[in-house]
Design an enzyme around this catalytic site. Structure first.
Site, PDB file in Angstrom:
ATOM      1  N   ASN A  61       0.871  -1.171   0.000  1.00  0.00           N
ATOM      2  CA  ASN A  61       0.000   0.000   0.000  1.00  0.00           C
ATOM      3  C   ASN A  61       0.911   1.225   0.000  1.00  0.00           C
ATOM      4  OD1 ASN A  61      -1.795   2.052   0.436  1.00  0.00           O
ATOM      5  ND2 ASN A  61      -2.441   1.377   2.483  1.00  0.00           N
ATOM      6  N   LYS A 119       0.136   4.200  -0.297  1.00  0.00           N
ATOM      7  CA  LYS A 119      -0.520   5.400   0.260  1.00  0.00           C
ATOM      8  C   LYS A 119      -0.269   6.586  -0.685  1.00  0.00           C
ATOM      9  CE  LYS A 119      -0.272   3.303   4.758  1.00  0.00           C
ATOM     10  NZ  LYS A 119      -0.261   3.456   6.212  1.00  0.00           N
ATOM     11  N   HIS A 141      -9.551   0.995   4.754  1.00  0.00           N
ATOM     12  CA  HIS A 141      -8.280   1.253   5.441  1.00  0.00           C
ATOM     13  C   HIS A 141      -8.542   2.211   6.602  1.00  0.00           C
ATOM     14  CE1 HIS A 141      -4.245   2.626   6.326  1.00  0.00           C
ATOM     15  NE2 HIS A 141      -3.840   1.518   5.750  1.00  0.00           N
ATOM     16  N   GLU A 175      -7.022   4.693   7.606  1.00  0.00           N
ATOM     17  CA  GLU A 175      -6.877   6.119   7.270  1.00  0.00           C
ATOM     18  C   GLU A 175      -8.135   6.645   6.584  1.00  0.00           C
ATOM     19  OE1 GLU A 175      -3.071   5.621   5.353  1.00  0.00           O
ATOM     20  OE2 GLU A 175      -2.219   5.180   7.326  1.00  0.00           O
ATOM     21  N   GLU A 198      -5.258  -4.684  10.696  1.00  0.00           N
ATOM     22  CA  GLU A 198      -4.280  -3.618  10.880  1.00  0.00           C
ATOM     23  C   GLU A 198      -4.610  -2.829  12.146  1.00  0.00           C
ATOM     24  OE1 GLU A 198      -2.297  -2.543   6.842  1.00  0.00           O
ATOM     25  OE2 GLU A 198      -4.010  -1.219   7.143  1.00  0.00           O
ATOM     26  N   GLY A 211       2.447   2.823  10.794  1.00  0.00           N
ATOM     27  CA  GLY A 211       3.367   3.944  10.607  1.00  0.00           C
ATOM     28  C   GLY A 211       4.045   4.403  11.889  1.00  0.00           C
ATOM     29  N   SER A 240       3.469  -1.591  10.531  1.00  0.00           N
ATOM     30  CA  SER A 240       4.909  -1.628  10.770  1.00  0.00           C
ATOM     31  C   SER A 240       5.547  -2.987  10.491  1.00  0.00           C
ATOM     32  CB  SER A 240       5.226  -1.144  12.189  1.00  0.00           C
ATOM     33  OG  SER A 240       4.804   0.203  12.361  1.00  0.00           O
TER      34      SER A 240
HETATM   35  P1  13P Z   1       3.031   0.808   7.739  1.00  0.00           P
HETATM   36  O1  13P Z   1       3.583  -0.484   7.187  1.00  0.00           O
HETATM   37  O2  13P Z   1       3.726   2.019   7.200  1.00  0.00           O
HETATM   38  O3  13P Z   1       2.896   0.773   9.215  1.00  0.00           O
HETATM   39  O4  13P Z   1       1.526   0.917   7.161  1.00  0.00           O
HETATM   40  C1  13P Z   1       0.682  -0.170   7.276  1.00  0.00           C
HETATM   41  C2  13P Z   1      -0.535   0.083   6.479  1.00  0.00           C
HETATM   42  O5  13P Z   1      -1.334   0.950   6.813  1.00  0.00           O
HETATM   43  C3  13P Z   1      -0.743  -0.705   5.263  1.00  0.00           C
HETATM   44  O6  13P Z   1      -2.018  -0.522   4.750  1.00  0.00           O
END
Ligand code: 13P
Length: 251
Positions: free
Chosen positions: A10, A12, A96, A98, A168, A174, A213
């Site tokens: 992903n 982002k 997701h 976010e 997640e 992150g 992470s």
């Molecule tokens: P990180 O791997 O940067 O923590 O992000 C995970 C994520 O949100 C994947 O969709």
């Protein structure tokens, strides 16, 4: 049941046209030819046609990070499932954290998106996960089952036949704060159990990815757990060598 592992990137809201070309080229050249893991790359919308072209024939699948719950019409700024299909997407991330937490997508909207993706013949990657205060309050299972149940109620259990789930935990995204393999496995097993209440065979076959992470140095341990079938990778998917190591860690 032996499930084929899956690792999804992903990206982002990251990347540029030229950075993407370098990243894809490095991933393609570094990928072991005998790797039996399925790999999906989810770039930002505008790059889909270019990444589709770059991935052509290499076996890596293309996915989108989001989609509209509507088919078409006056929805300024939105992108439909058929548009994603036009550009070769086979996977779509829905729900997701976010999207849920920054853009206010409700469980209901996420469920509508999931249903739309399935109806178009693509595979939804449904994200579930609790906030830090929810984990601390001991309601992780409650939150995850509420998010999951809404999708089962709206889209039906049969729509999970060709779906992927990603657990997640929001506090691990992150932050560099990975869930321990034990913490992750516990929730994965719980999710599978919830699905089994509706269909044993779907629960048995569905892939449940872990995200939050995942790095080159912790992926193998996470992926070794019985109910963790791969990962949804954010930051580490932007670095070719790290992403490749994560992909190899599913073996
Ligand atoms: P990180 O791997 O940067 O923590 O992000 C995970 C994520 O949100 C994947 O969709």
């Amino acid at each position: 049941m032996l499930r084929q592992p899956l690792v999804a990137a992903n990206w982002k809201m990251n990347g540029t046209l030229s950075e993407n070309q370098g990243l894809i080229s490095d991933i393609k050249s570094g990928l072991a030819s005998d790797l039996s893991t399925e790999i999906v790359i989810c770039p930002p919308y505008p790059y889909l046609p270019e990444i589709q072209r770059l991935l052509d024939g290499c076996g890596i699948q293309l996915g989108a990070q989001n989609v509209s719950e509507h088919e078409s019409g006056a929805y300024t700024g939105e992108v439909s499932v058929s548009m994603l299909k036009d550009y070769g997407c086979t996977y779509v991330i829905v729900g997701h954290s976010e999207r849920r937490n920054i853009y206010g997508e409700s469980d209901h909207v996420v469920a509508e998106k999931f249903k739309m993706v399935v109806s178009c013949g693509m595979v939804p990657i449904l994200c579930l996960g609790e906030l830090l205060d929810e984990r601390e309050a001991g309601i992780t299972e409650e939150v995850v089952s509420r998010q999951l149940l809404e999708v089962i109620n709206i889209a039906g259990i049969d729509s999970f036949e060709n779906a992927v789930i990603a657990y997640e935990p929001v506090w691990a995204i992150g932050t560099g704060l990975t869930a321990t393999p034990e913490q992750a496995e516990e929730v994965h097993a719980f999710i599978r159990l919830q699905l089994a209440r509706h269909s044993d065979s779907i629960a048995d076959r569905i892939k449940i990815l872990y995200g939050g992470s995942v790095k080159a140095d912790n992926a193998a341990e996470l992926f070794s757990r019985a109910d963790i079938d791969g990962g949804l990778i954010g930051g580490a998917s932007l670095i070719a060598t790290d992403f490749l190591t994560i992909c190899q860690s599913t073996r």
